[in-house]
Every structure is written in structure tokens, then in C-alpha cells.
Design a protein around this motif. Structure first.
Motif, short mmCIF file in Angstrom:
data_model
loop_
_atom_site.label_atom_id
_atom_site.label_comp_id
_atom_site.label_asym_id
_atom_site.label_seq_id
_atom_site.Cartn_x
_atom_site.Cartn_y
_atom_site.Cartn_z
N VAL A 5 0.87 -1.22 0.04
CA VAL A 5 0.06 -0.10 0.04
C VAL A 5 1.03 1.24 -0.01
CG1 VAL A 5 -1.74 1.19 1.31
CG2 VAL A 5 -1.66 -1.08 1.37
N ILE A 6 0.67 2.15 -0.97
CA ILE A 6 1.33 3.35 -0.83
C ILE A 6 0.58 4.51 -0.92
CG2 ILE A 6 2.79 4.93 -2.36
CD1 ILE A 6 4.23 2.48 -3.60
N LEU A 7 0.78 5.10 0.11
CA LEU A 7 -0.28 6.61 0.45
C LEU A 7 0.60 7.75 -0.56
CD1 LEU A 7 -0.10 6.36 4.36
CD2 LEU A 7 -1.56 5.37 2.68
N LEU A 8 -0.50 8.00 -1.57
CA LEU A 8 0.02 8.77 -2.70
C LEU A 8 0.46 10.29 -2.07
CD1 LEU A 8 -2.18 7.49 -5.57
CD2 LEU A 8 0.26 7.04 -5.05
N ASP A 9 -0.28 10.85 -1.12
CA ASP A 9 -0.04 12.21 -0.74
C ASP A 9 1.33 12.18 -0.09
OD1 ASP A 9 -1.23 10.49 1.10
OD2 ASP A 9 -2.10 12.33 2.25
N THR A 10 1.69 11.27 0.64
CA THR A 10 3.10 11.39 1.30
C THR A 10 3.93 10.43 1.08
OG1 THR A 10 2.20 9.80 3.01
CG2 THR A 10 1.68 12.19 3.53
N TYR A 11 3.74 9.47 0.01
CA TYR A 11 4.58 8.66 -0.34
C TYR A 11 5.26 7.62 0.65
CZ TYR A 11 4.62 10.94 -4.87
OH TYR A 11 4.10 11.64 -5.88
N LEU A 56 15.83 8.20 2.48
CA LEU A 56 14.35 8.11 2.21
C LEU A 56 13.75 9.33 3.27
CD1 LEU A 56 13.18 4.57 2.03
CD2 LEU A 56 13.74 6.14 0.19
N TYR A 57 14.35 9.81 4.25
CA TYR A 57 13.90 10.66 5.31
C TYR A 57 12.67 10.21 5.68
CZ TYR A 57 17.46 13.92 3.96
OH TYR A 57 18.49 14.67 3.65
N LEU A 58 12.52 8.75 5.93
CA LEU A 58 11.39 8.03 6.64
C LEU A 58 11.65 7.04 7.46
CD1 LEU A 58 9.61 7.17 3.19
CD2 LEU A 58 8.68 8.94 4.79
N TYR A 59 10.66 6.77 8.42
CA TYR A 59 11.08 5.92 9.64
C TYR A 59 10.73 4.35 9.11
CZ TYR A 59 12.02 9.36 13.21
OH TYR A 59 12.52 10.29 13.58
N GLU A 77 6.96 2.24 6.11
CA GLU A 77 7.83 3.54 5.71
C GLU A 77 6.95 4.66 6.21
OE1 GLU A 77 9.32 3.15 1.81
OE2 GLU A 77 11.02 1.84 2.47
N MET A 78 7.30 5.29 7.13
CA MET A 78 6.35 6.45 7.65
C MET A 78 7.14 7.71 7.80
SD MET A 78 3.55 4.79 7.55
CE MET A 78 2.17 5.63 8.20
#
Length: 93
Positions: A5-11, A56-59, A77-78
Motif C-alpha cells: 500500500v502506498i499513500l500517494l499524498d505522502t509516499y 528516504l527521510y522516513l522511519y 515506511e512512515m
């Protein structure tokens, strides 16, 4: 079985793996083997580890739990370190 699942507004990305058969070994699932932390959602005990990916600057959070007799492994990846907890609550509601 795997679902992405990819959240398109935040990637941000959520990847769900369900172990359908025992004794299958996949190299890409080894990140789920040594999870040191614990979190509980709806009486389901979740083991997890979180790291920050500087590229990626993601957790990145690896989680593992038992649900209805299946071993579930979910990778997040959030943007925020604890956002995976809310997403886990939504999955297990």
C-alpha cells in the motif's frame, strides 16, 4: 502472500506479508526475525523495531504478530516515528 500500500499524498508505504505455509524461508523477511520492542493493539502483541532511513527521510518499522492463526509481518515506511501504531490499529480494528 504480500500486499503493498502506498499513500500517494505522502509516499509513505505499508507492506503486509502473511505466512501461509510453515518452513518457507525468504531472505527478504529476515528483518522480521529479531524484533526487540513490544506494542499491543486490541489485545494483540506486536513485536517491532524502528530505524530512520536517512536517504528516504522516513522511519522504517518492521512488525510481527499472530492474527487468527497466521503470522503477519508488516513493514512500514512512515514520516513520523510512531505513525505505524495508528496504521496497525486500523489494520487490526
Amino acid at each position: 502472500m504480500e500486499q503493498n500500500v502506498i499513500l500517494l499524498d505522502t509516499y509513505e508505504r505499508i507492506k503486509l506479508n502473511v505466512e501461509l505455509e510453515k518452513n518457507y524461508i525468504f531472505d527478504f523477511l529476515t528483518d522480521f526475525d529479531w524484533l526487540e520492542n513490544k506494542f499491543s493493539v486490541n489485545d494483540i502483541q506486536i513485536s517491532y523495531n524502528t530505524t530512520f532511513d536517512e536517504e528516504l527521510y522516513l522511519y522504517k518499522t518492521f512488525t510481527k504478530f499472530n492474527y487468527k492463526g497466521y503470522v503477519c509481518k508488516v513493514y512500514f515506511e512512515m514520516e513520523e516515528e510512531t505513525d505505524w501504531q495508528e496504521e496497525s490499529s486500523n489494520l487490526l480494528a
